[in-house]
Design a protein around this motif. Structure first.
Motif, mmCIF file in Angstrom:
data_model
loop_
_atom_site.group_PDB
_atom_site.id
_atom_site.type_symbol
_atom_site.label_atom_id
_atom_site.label_comp_id
_atom_site.label_asym_id
_atom_site.label_seq_id
_atom_site.Cartn_x
_atom_site.Cartn_y
_atom_site.Cartn_z
ATOM 1 N N UNK A 1 9.067 -1.241 15.382
ATOM 2 C CA UNK A 1 9.380 -1.860 14.094
ATOM 3 C C UNK A 1 10.810 -2.378 14.084
ATOM 4 N N UNK A 2 11.734 -1.597 14.607
ATOM 5 C CA UNK A 2 13.135 -2.004 14.648
ATOM 6 C C UNK A 2 13.319 -3.263 15.509
ATOM 7 N N UNK A 3 12.666 -3.314 16.649
ATOM 8 C CA UNK A 3 12.767 -4.483 17.522
ATOM 9 C C UNK A 3 12.169 -5.712 16.837
ATOM 10 N N UNK A 4 11.027 -5.543 16.154
ATOM 11 C CA UNK A 4 10.418 -6.670 15.436
ATOM 12 C C UNK A 4 11.345 -7.185 14.344
ATOM 13 N N UNK A 5 11.981 -6.273 13.613
ATOM 14 C CA UNK A 5 12.918 -6.692 12.575
ATOM 15 C C UNK A 5 14.094 -7.458 13.169
ATOM 16 N N UNK A 6 14.574 -7.006 14.313
ATOM 17 C CA UNK A 6 15.705 -7.677 14.951
ATOM 18 C C UNK A 6 15.308 -9.056 15.474
ATOM 19 N N UNK A 7 14.107 -9.178 16.029
ATOM 20 C CA UNK A 7 13.664 -10.447 16.600
ATOM 21 C C UNK A 7 13.311 -11.477 15.539
ATOM 22 N N UNK A 8 12.549 -11.072 14.545
ATOM 23 C CA UNK A 8 12.002 -12.032 13.593
ATOM 24 C C UNK A 8 12.727 -12.056 12.259
ATOM 25 N N UNK A 9 13.450 -11.041 11.940
ATOM 26 C CA UNK A 9 14.128 -10.982 10.646
ATOM 27 C C UNK A 9 13.202 -10.471 9.559
ATOM 28 N N UNK A 10 13.778 -9.936 8.515
ATOM 29 C CA UNK A 10 12.965 -9.314 7.473
ATOM 30 C C UNK A 10 12.225 -10.340 6.625
ATOM 31 N N UNK A 11 12.658 -11.597 6.619
ATOM 32 C CA UNK A 11 11.982 -12.605 5.809
ATOM 33 C C UNK A 11 10.742 -13.162 6.504
ATOM 34 N N UNK A 12 10.727 -13.178 7.813
ATOM 35 C CA UNK A 12 9.599 -13.749 8.551
ATOM 36 C C UNK A 12 8.424 -12.779 8.658
ATOM 37 N N UNK A 13 8.674 -11.481 8.672
ATOM 38 C CA UNK A 13 7.597 -10.512 8.885
ATOM 39 C C UNK A 13 6.514 -10.570 7.803
ATOM 40 N N UNK A 14 6.843 -10.639 6.505
ATOM 41 C CA UNK A 14 5.768 -10.742 5.509
ATOM 42 C C UNK A 14 4.941 -12.017 5.671
ATOM 43 N N UNK B 1 4.337 -13.575 8.486
ATOM 44 C CA UNK B 1 3.485 -13.366 9.658
ATOM 45 C C UNK B 1 2.314 -12.458 9.314
ATOM 46 N N UNK B 2 2.553 -11.409 8.533
ATOM 47 C CA UNK B 2 1.483 -10.495 8.145
ATOM 48 C C UNK B 2 0.455 -11.206 7.267
ATOM 49 N N UNK B 3 0.926 -12.050 6.339
ATOM 50 C CA UNK B 3 0.007 -12.820 5.496
ATOM 51 C C UNK B 3 -0.841 -13.760 6.335
ATOM 52 N N UNK B 4 -0.228 -14.438 7.272
ATOM 53 C CA UNK B 4 -0.962 -15.348 8.144
ATOM 54 C C UNK B 4 -2.000 -14.622 8.977
ATOM 55 N N UNK B 5 -1.642 -13.446 9.460
ATOM 56 C CA UNK B 5 -2.583 -12.642 10.240
ATOM 57 C C UNK B 5 -3.745 -12.192 9.367
ATOM 58 N N UNK B 6 -3.467 -11.815 8.130
ATOM 59 C CA UNK B 6 -4.524 -11.407 7.206
ATOM 60 C C UNK B 6 -5.463 -12.553 6.876
ATOM 61 N N UNK B 7 -4.890 -13.737 6.638
ATOM 62 C CA UNK B 7 -5.719 -14.921 6.356
ATOM 63 C C UNK B 7 -6.633 -15.244 7.527
#
Length: 67
Positions: A15-28, A30-36
């Motif tokens: 989780x920490x690495x994902x936050x560092x790579x993508x930033x906290x604004x991109x993760x939601x 990406x999750x929405x796109x994956x859900x769709x």
């Protein structure tokens, strides 16, 4: 060496690495796109199953009558 497999601190590092790579604004986003895309895949698979007719036992056609 890999007896315990995945432990909670492993997930924290991921989780920490994902936050560092993508930033906290991109993760939601990406999750929405994956859900769709998962919902679309699920609905398409359901439609495909409903579209395909179940195999039925066929009765032989009567022979043509001779004149």
């Amino acid at each position: 060496m890999l007896r315990n497999g995945l432990e909670p601190w492993h997930l924290a590092i991921v989780v920490l690495v994902c936050l560092m790579l993508f930033g906290s604004k991109k993760l939601p986003e990406m999750a929405r796109g994956l859900g769709r895309s998962a919902r679309i895949l699920k609905s398409e698979a359901r439609a495909l199953r409903e579209e395909t007719p179940a195999p039925q036992a066929q009765t032989p056609a009567p022979a043509p009558a001779e004149h």
